[in-house]
Design an enzyme around this catalytic site. Sequence first.
Site, PDB file in Angstrom:
ATOM      1  N   HIS A 121       0.831  -1.211   0.000  1.00  0.00           N
ATOM      2  CA  HIS A 121       0.000   0.000   0.000  1.00  0.00           C
ATOM      3  C   HIS A 121       0.863   1.257   0.000  1.00  0.00           C
ATOM      4  CE1 HIS A 121      -3.611  -2.380   1.804  1.00  0.00           C
ATOM      5  NE2 HIS A 121      -3.532  -2.505   0.511  1.00  0.00           N
ATOM      6  N   CYS A 129       4.867  14.169  -6.573  1.00  0.00           N
ATOM      7  CA  CYS A 129       4.160  15.282  -7.205  1.00  0.00           C
ATOM      8  C   CYS A 129       3.100  14.743  -8.166  1.00  0.00           C
ATOM      9  CB  CYS A 129       5.161  16.160  -7.989  1.00  0.00           C
ATOM     10  SG  CYS A 129       4.345  17.483  -8.905  1.00  0.00           S
ATOM     11  N   ASN A 215      -2.955 -13.123  15.724  1.00  0.00           N
ATOM     12  CA  ASN A 215      -3.929 -12.044  15.834  1.00  0.00           C
ATOM     13  C   ASN A 215      -4.770 -12.333  17.075  1.00  0.00           C
ATOM     14  OD1 ASN A 215      -6.040 -10.192  15.531  1.00  0.00           O
ATOM     15  ND2 ASN A 215      -5.942 -10.313  13.300  1.00  0.00           N
ATOM     16  N   ALA A 234       1.166  -9.665  18.687  1.00  0.00           N
ATOM     17  CA  ALA A 234       2.288  -9.946  17.788  1.00  0.00           C
ATOM     18  C   ALA A 234       3.618 -10.108  18.528  1.00  0.00           C
ATOM     19  CB  ALA A 234       2.390  -8.824  16.758  1.00  0.00           C
TER      20      ALA A 234
HETATM   21  N1  APR Z   1      -0.971  -7.967  17.590  1.00  0.00           N
HETATM   22  C1  APR Z   1      -1.474  -8.606  16.495  1.00  0.00           C
HETATM   23  N2  APR Z   1      -2.622  -8.239  15.868  1.00  0.00           N
HETATM   24  C2  APR Z   1      -3.286  -7.168  16.387  1.00  0.00           C
HETATM   25  C3  APR Z   1      -2.829  -6.460  17.521  1.00  0.00           C
HETATM   26  C4  APR Z   1      -1.615  -6.890  18.130  1.00  0.00           C
HETATM   27  N3  APR Z   1      -1.122  -6.286  19.223  1.00  0.00           N
HETATM   28  N4  APR Z   1      -3.718  -5.451  17.784  1.00  0.00           N
HETATM   29  C5  APR Z   1      -4.684  -5.543  16.838  1.00  0.00           C
HETATM   30  N5  APR Z   1      -4.435  -6.575  16.009  1.00  0.00           N
HETATM   31  C6  APR Z   1      -5.221  -7.030  14.854  1.00  0.00           C
HETATM   32  C7  APR Z   1      -6.697  -6.748  14.941  1.00  0.00           C
HETATM   33  O1  APR Z   1      -7.377  -7.833  15.597  1.00  0.00           O
HETATM   34  C8  APR Z   1      -7.091  -6.657  13.457  1.00  0.00           C
HETATM   35  O2  APR Z   1      -7.387  -7.940  12.938  1.00  0.00           O
HETATM   36  O3  APR Z   1      -4.763  -6.285  13.736  1.00  0.00           O
HETATM   37  C9  APR Z   1      -5.817  -6.134  12.803  1.00  0.00           C
HETATM   38  C10 APR Z   1      -5.914  -4.657  12.434  1.00  0.00           C
HETATM   39  O4  APR Z   1      -6.899  -4.562  11.433  1.00  0.00           O
HETATM   40  P1  APR Z   1      -6.906  -3.299  10.460  1.00  0.00           P
HETATM   41  O5  APR Z   1      -6.728  -2.070  11.279  1.00  0.00           O
HETATM   42  O6  APR Z   1      -8.092  -3.416   9.563  1.00  0.00           O
HETATM   43  O7  APR Z   1      -5.563  -3.463   9.641  1.00  0.00           O
HETATM   44  P2  APR Z   1      -5.316  -4.148   8.243  1.00  0.00           P
HETATM   45  O8  APR Z   1      -6.004  -5.473   8.174  1.00  0.00           O
HETATM   46  O9  APR Z   1      -3.875  -4.100   8.021  1.00  0.00           O
HETATM   47  O10 APR Z   1      -6.035  -3.116   7.222  1.00  0.00           O
HETATM   48  C11 APR Z   1      -5.778  -3.316   5.851  1.00  0.00           C
HETATM   49  O11 APR Z   1      -7.045  -1.328   5.345  1.00  0.00           O
HETATM   50  O12 APR Z   1      -7.609   0.903   5.721  1.00  0.00           O
HETATM   51  C12 APR Z   1      -6.846   0.034   4.943  1.00  0.00           C
HETATM   52  O13 APR Z   1      -4.870   0.602   3.808  1.00  0.00           O
HETATM   53  C13 APR Z   1      -5.377   0.319   5.087  1.00  0.00           C
HETATM   54  O14 APR Z   1      -3.516  -1.239   5.017  1.00  0.00           O
HETATM   55  C14 APR Z   1      -4.786  -0.988   5.598  1.00  0.00           C
HETATM   56  C15 APR Z   1      -5.812  -1.990   5.150  1.00  0.00           C
END
Ligand code: APR
Length: 245
Positions: A121, A129, A215, A234
Amino acid sequence: MDNKELIKKAADLISQSKYAIGFTGAGISVESGIPPFRGEDGLWNTTDPSILSLSRFYRDPAKAWIDIKKVFYDFFGQAKPNAAHKALAQLEQKGILKGVITQNIDNLHQEAGNSKVIEYHGTCSNMVCIKCGKKYRSSDVKLNTLPPKCECGGVLKPDFVFFEEGIPSEAQSESQKMIDKADLLIIIGTTGEVMPAAYLPHMAKRHGAKIIEINPHFSAFTNSITDIYLGMKAGEAMTAIMNNL
Ligand code: APR
């Protein structure tokens, strides 16, 4: 099986792998102080995702930049890699991990020491630019007047993928090559809900890769493709795995 046995099983899979890759999302950076997008404390609970709409950015870059600066740049560069990032870097140094495909834009995998990182991403670390395509390091760009401008007068945009924006073609092709070779995926901290990124682990599974998922909450992968699910944070999970290698 309890977590201890699952950790041992995950460590054995990692040791026996021939081509392991990491697939990470916002959750791996939560313990570095960067909020996730979804779930408890998720950014999208308090901020309208339209701040990252590409059409909105093009329509009114000055207005869009006010929110982008507040959310992505006011604390830019303050987060540091945590134990999970460092563990993935150690796995690369041991010759086990061949690369990381990350959905994150925080550069923490590179700062932890991983050299083969595909930023699916894009990244917060650069700006581009929208007129001439010239790239700048974000750390060299002053944000006291918005929108930041290129030498050519064009508006600068963060070099990460907005909603309605395509995935960088190089990131797509490089990721596909790694996925095609992977016999093990370590998925850390992602809902598995955002496409096309979330297709990648499914493609790996389809050609026989094993899937380890870390997760604290179930994701779209957990009951579909995950072989070993560690319902842990994590840093804690990766530290325990490294201690069992
Ligand atoms: N350790 C591991 N996992 C965790 C922790 C932790 N300490 N804290 C939260 N999580 C998990 C949550 O349970 C959730 O499943 O991380 C995940 C975060 O989810 P999102 O915020 O949706 O992140 P992601 O899946 O990477 O989003 C994908 O969405 O908005 C777009 O571009 C943005 O790259 C992002 C994409």
